[in-house]
Design an enzyme around this catalytic site. Structure first.
Site, short mmCIF file in Angstrom:
data_model
loop_
_atom_site.label_atom_id
_atom_site.label_comp_id
_atom_site.label_asym_id
_atom_site.label_seq_id
_atom_site.Cartn_x
_atom_site.Cartn_y
_atom_site.Cartn_z
N ASP A 13 0.83 -1.17 -0.02
CA ASP A 13 -0.06 -0.04 -0.05
C ASP A 13 0.76 1.19 0.13
O ASP A 13 0.44 2.33 0.48
CB ASP A 13 -1.12 0.24 1.21
CG ASP A 13 -1.85 -1.33 1.51
OD1 ASP A 13 -2.30 -1.51 0.37
OD2 ASP A 13 -1.63 -1.84 2.40
N LYS A 16 2.49 2.37 -5.23
CA LYS A 16 3.33 2.04 -6.21
C LYS A 16 2.76 2.16 -7.51
O LYS A 16 3.30 2.65 -8.64
CB LYS A 16 3.66 0.34 -6.28
CG LYS A 16 4.55 0.09 -5.08
CD LYS A 16 4.63 -1.32 -4.85
CE LYS A 16 3.63 -2.30 -4.60
NZ LYS A 16 2.86 -1.74 -3.10
N GLY A 40 -4.28 -4.23 -4.83
CA GLY A 40 -4.84 -3.01 -5.65
C GLY A 40 -4.13 -2.05 -5.73
O GLY A 40 -3.50 -1.22 -4.94
N HIS A 41 -3.65 -1.49 -7.10
CA HIS A 41 -2.77 -0.37 -7.43
C HIS A 41 -3.78 0.70 -7.81
O HIS A 41 -4.45 0.33 -8.67
CB HIS A 41 -1.80 -0.59 -8.58
CG HIS A 41 -0.58 -1.59 -7.90
ND1 HIS A 41 0.30 -2.07 -8.98
CD2 HIS A 41 -0.35 -2.28 -6.91
CE1 HIS A 41 1.23 -2.82 -8.37
NE2 HIS A 41 0.96 -2.90 -7.13
N GLN A 224 2.37 -5.72 -3.41
CA GLN A 224 2.67 -5.81 -1.98
C GLN A 224 3.84 -5.35 -1.60
O GLN A 224 4.09 -4.17 -2.17
CB GLN A 224 2.33 -7.14 -1.47
CG GLN A 224 1.19 -7.82 -1.41
CD GLN A 224 1.00 -9.01 -2.58
OE1 GLN A 224 1.73 -9.42 -3.51
NE2 GLN A 224 -0.26 -9.17 -2.67
#
Length: 423
Positions: A13, A16, A40-41, A224
């Site tokens: 988180d 990225k 989730g990005h 991650q």
């Protein structure tokens, strides 16, 4: 020819997705090398927030080719929904998104196994996102898994049935009460498989090798964070893949000596989702303020993130095992308004002060040792140059650089791609 690597240095988180989006214009290929749809990005631009789960963060750029590497695990159902969510943006997904044949598939029964396993642990649960990631990687290492390339085989349905039947027997072993309609889940699964077939499958290691020979620039994107690495993270409270730099080599088939820059992303503070030790975690008003101002809720799961002061012991460790060459600090704007900031510079480990990351960081063994810094009150979100930043923030940044011996090249002051200061 350039192969650069971007990864998170904390418990995920870190932001990225935004940085990949910012950097994409410099690269011909964006390649995701590990993880699954539990990660989730988030990208934000033109007033719209986008959450990508499996698709690389370069998909919004017109020229970049996006590769899902062999180290990734793909849930066809989630993947199809992700593609459908992008349709309104008129992206040429068919020509810009390609998938490694060696990437493993998440079956519906993998998700059920995940739920059964977590339910059986009771209070000892590890905080799984229940997306089937762990069981899929277990099948991969146990040499039982199904891969994207298997979809092209005539007996794919038979292979699926054999593995799914095995999973159902394993679910019975856990002896927990989980409700499901497998026939309905399988119908959705096979419909999604038909949609995946519309994309190009590649032998990604050969594709990327030829791209390097042709002088293409490649950015490898991780999911991650380093402290969730299955080998080097806070085991067993980790993910099931290698989130560190080594994972880019095994997850894409790129040789280690081809990697040039390693971009390390970290927050100006620290967050963690789910269970596991967290030495600098805050349980007071400061922690609540970080969560509220930073909007610290999972982009996929919606889970509230635990918040704490920056941990330099952990950050140095992540820099070391990844060979980080450039740092990028995210969410500096969230710390505006604190009278005093703290950075953990050492751990008191079983009565002795240490500066390295030990085997066990459970609270009974580790107490953080803090250095205090004066805070600032200016709103950073409209600032566009490093010179505009308050002196207190510059001192905070310079202290981190001195301690970890790696320069901070980007300071993010907001979620939008434009709120990015180059140093």
């Amino acid at each position: 020819m350039t192969v650069d690597l971007l990864l998170g240095l904390q418990w995920g988180d870190e932001g990225k997705g935004k940085i990949v989006d910012v950097l994409t214009s410099n690269y011909d290929i964006i390649a995701r090398f590990q993880g699954g749809p539990n990660a989730g990005h988030t990208l934000e631009f033109d007033g719209i927030k986008h959450v990508l789960r499996t698709i690389p963060s370069g998909i919004f750029h017109k020229t970049a080719i996006n590769i899902i590497g062999n180290g990734v695990v793909i849930d066809p159902v989630v993947f199809q929904k992700e593609i459908e969510g992008l349709e309104k943006f008129n992206l040429d997904i068919k020509s810009k998104l390609i998938i490694s044949r060696k990437a493993h598939l998440i079956l519906p029964t993998h998700r059920l196994l995940d739920a059964a396993s977590e339910a059986s642990k009771g209070k000892a649960k590890i905080g799984s996102t229940l997306k089937g990631i762990g069981p899929t990687y277990m099948d991969k290492t146990g040499r039982n898994g199904l891969r994207v390339g298997d979809i092209e085989l005539e007996d794919f349905a038979d292979r699926y049935r054999a593995l799914a039947d095995k999973h159902e027997e394993m679910i019975k072993f856990y002896d927990v009460n989980i409700q499901y309609n497998l026939a309905e889940m399988e119908k959705e699964f096979f419909e999604s498989i038909e949609e995946i077939k519309k994309l190009d499958f590649i032998d990604s290691e050969e594709y990327l090798n030829q791209a390097q020979k042709a002088g293409k620039s490649i950015l490898c994107e991780g999911a991650q964070g380093s402290l969730l690495d299955v080998d080097f993270g806070t085991y067993p409270f980790v993910t099931s893949s290698n989130t560190t730099a080594a994972g880019a080599c095994t997850g894409l088939g790129i040789a280690p000596n081809k990697i040039k820059e390693v971009y390390g992303i970290f927050k100006a503070y620290v967050t963690r989702v789910g269970s596991g030790p967290f030495p600098t975690e805050l349980f007071d008003e400061d922690g609540s303020t970080m969560a509220r101002v930073g909007n610290e809720f999972g982009s996929v799961t919606g889970r509230q993130r635990r918040c704490g002061w920056l941990d330099l012991v952990a950050l140095k460790y992540a820099v070391q095992i990844n060979g980080v060459t450039q740092l990028m600090m995210m969410k500096g704007d969230v710390l505006s308004g604190f009278e005093t900031l703290k950075i953990c510079t050492e751990y008191n480990y079983k009565g002795e002060n240490i500066s390295h990351f030990p085997y066990n960081i459970e609270p009974e063994n580790v107490t953080p040792v803090f250095k205090e810094f004066k805070g600032w009150h200016q709103d950073l979100t409209g600032m566009t140059t490093y010179d505009q930043l308050p002196i207190e923030l510059k001192e905070y940044i310079e202290f981190i650089e001195k301690e970890v011996e790696v320069p901070i090249k980007i300071v993010s002051v907001g979620p939008d791609r434009k709120q990015t200061i180059l140093k």
